[in-house]
Design a protein around this motif. Structure first.
Motif, PDB file in Angstrom:
ATOM      1  N   HIS A  78       0.860  -1.184   0.000  1.00  0.00           N
ATOM      2  CA  HIS A  78       0.000   0.000   0.000  1.00  0.00           C
ATOM      3  C   HIS A  78       0.895   1.233   0.000  1.00  0.00           C
ATOM      4  CE1 HIS A  78      -3.522   2.453   0.439  1.00  0.00           C
ATOM      5  NE2 HIS A  78      -2.963   3.063   1.463  1.00  0.00           N
ATOM      6  N   ARG A  79       0.849   1.969  -1.092  1.00  0.00           N
ATOM      7  CA  ARG A  79       1.697   3.149  -1.241  1.00  0.00           C
ATOM      8  C   ARG A  79       1.008   4.428  -0.810  1.00  0.00           C
ATOM      9  NH1 ARG A  79       2.991   2.797  -7.246  1.00  0.00           N
ATOM     10  NH2 ARG A  79       0.867   2.045  -7.200  1.00  0.00           N
ATOM     11  N   GLY A  80      -0.221   4.317  -0.297  1.00  0.00           N
ATOM     12  CA  GLY A  80      -0.915   5.497   0.188  1.00  0.00           C
ATOM     13  C   GLY A  80      -1.763   6.203  -0.843  1.00  0.00           C
ATOM     14  N   PHE A  81      -1.941   5.600  -2.006  1.00  0.00           N
ATOM     15  CA  PHE A  81      -2.788   6.207  -3.020  1.00  0.00           C
ATOM     16  C   PHE A  81      -4.247   5.848  -2.769  1.00  0.00           C
ATOM     17  CE2 PHE A  81       1.138   5.639  -5.792  1.00  0.00           C
ATOM     18  CZ  PHE A  81       1.536   6.956  -5.650  1.00  0.00           C
ATOM     19  N   SER A  82      -5.120   6.798  -3.023  1.00  0.00           N
ATOM     20  CA  SER A  82      -6.558   6.565  -2.876  1.00  0.00           C
ATOM     21  C   SER A  82      -7.226   6.196  -4.192  1.00  0.00           C
ATOM     22  CB  SER A  82      -7.245   7.829  -2.340  1.00  0.00           C
ATOM     23  OG  SER A  82      -6.726   8.164  -1.091  1.00  0.00           O
ATOM     24  N   HIS A  83      -6.635   6.635  -5.310  1.00  0.00           N
ATOM     25  CA  HIS A  83      -7.283   6.471  -6.610  1.00  0.00           C
ATOM     26  C   HIS A  83      -6.595   5.466  -7.529  1.00  0.00           C
ATOM     27  CE1 HIS A  83      -8.588  10.354  -5.011  1.00  0.00           C
ATOM     28  NE2 HIS A  83      -9.727  10.046  -5.586  1.00  0.00           N
ATOM     29  N   ILE A  84      -5.372   5.113  -7.214  1.00  0.00           N
ATOM     30  CA  ILE A  84      -4.647   4.127  -8.010  1.00  0.00           C
ATOM     31  C   ILE A  84      -4.624   2.825  -7.216  1.00  0.00           C
ATOM     32  CG2 ILE A  84      -2.433   3.454  -9.013  1.00  0.00           C
ATOM     33  CD1 ILE A  84      -1.766   6.384  -9.386  1.00  0.00           C
ATOM     34  N   PRO A  85      -5.314   1.804  -7.714  1.00  0.00           N
ATOM     35  CA  PRO A  85      -5.292   0.531  -6.990  1.00  0.00           C
ATOM     36  C   PRO A  85      -3.928  -0.145  -7.130  1.00  0.00           C
ATOM     37  CG  PRO A  85      -6.522   0.301  -9.032  1.00  0.00           C
ATOM     38  CD  PRO A  85      -6.151   1.753  -8.918  1.00  0.00           C
ATOM     39  N   GLU A  86      -3.557  -0.891  -6.112  1.00  0.00           N
ATOM     40  CA  GLU A  86      -2.313  -1.652  -6.186  1.00  0.00           C
ATOM     41  C   GLU A  86      -2.521  -2.823  -7.144  1.00  0.00           C
ATOM     42  OE1 GLU A  86       0.450  -0.695  -5.042  1.00  0.00           O
ATOM     43  OE2 GLU A  86      -0.201   0.825  -3.604  1.00  0.00           O
ATOM     44  N   PRO A  87      -1.569  -3.065  -8.033  1.00  0.00           N
ATOM     45  CA  PRO A  87      -1.723  -4.181  -8.963  1.00  0.00           C
ATOM     46  C   PRO A  87      -1.535  -5.520  -8.255  1.00  0.00           C
ATOM     47  CG  PRO A  87       0.434  -3.185  -9.237  1.00  0.00           C
ATOM     48  CD  PRO A  87      -0.322  -2.327  -8.248  1.00  0.00           C
ATOM     49  N   THR A  88      -2.230  -6.506  -8.760  1.00  0.00           N
ATOM     50  CA  THR A  88      -2.049  -7.856  -8.241  1.00  0.00           C
ATOM     51  C   THR A  88      -0.889  -8.518  -8.976  1.00  0.00           C
ATOM     52  OG1 THR A  88      -3.495  -8.877  -9.888  1.00  0.00           O
ATOM     53  CG2 THR A  88      -4.555  -8.036  -7.857  1.00  0.00           C
TER      54      THR A  88
END
Length: 171
Positions: A118-128
């Motif tokens: 979790h990089r702290g972005f709200s709008h960019i989902p973390e890729p699987t």
């Protein structure tokens, strides 16, 4: 000089770019925070917004290069159109362009880096891992150094720095 650190999500581009940028006294630029800001203002998630983020960072890179600063960028750069952003910036600023491609041969380790990230972005989902493993990188036509990130981030950054010094002496 423009140093572009590329590679698939989760290989450690941002960490390595932060270390290299600090050691070189460079301006550090990254695509993801710009894309996050665009999405936060209502831009639709998709290819066009990603391209806009690359172009915005490309302009900022060019301005800093024109001011005589070294710039370190981290971005996936999996396609020729993405890479062209940096070529244009370097040519326009009369700067050299140094490509580094980070890879990770340890697929289990790569997958585990993405798990729970979790990089702290709200709008960019973390890729699987499935999404990342399904991505391809277009073949590189430019001179570049591929570096496996199996070692520590400090060791990888030191290898990037050695390549940058070698590249400068050849340019």
């Amino acid at each position: 000089m423009l140093v572009v650190i590329s590679g698939l999500p989760g290989v450690g581009k941002t960490t390595v770019a932060d270390i290299v940028g600090a050691r070189l006294g460079a301006v550090r630029l990254s695509i993801d925070p710009v894309e996050e800001a665009l999405l936060a203002t209502g831009f639709p998630r998709g290819w066009k917004t990603g391209v806009a983020a690359y172009e915005a960072v490309g302009v900022i890179a060019e301005l800093n290069l024109r001011a005589g600063r070294t710039v370190v960028v981290d971005a996936v750069n999996d396609s020729e159109p993405a890479r062209e952003t940096w070529r244009r910036a370097a040519v326009s600023a009369g700067s050299t362009l140094c490509w580094v491609v980070l890879t990770m041969s340890d697929t289990a380790g790569h997958a585990s880096r993405l798990d729970g990230r979790h990089r702290g972005f709200s709008h960019i989902p973390e890729p699987t891992w499935t999404e990342v493993a399904g991505r391809t990188m277009e073949p590189w036509r430019d001179r570049h150094r591929a570096i496996d990130v199996s070692g520590s981030s400090e060791d990888v950054a030191a290898e990037v720095e050695r390549y940058v010094v070698e590249f400068r002496s050849d340019a």
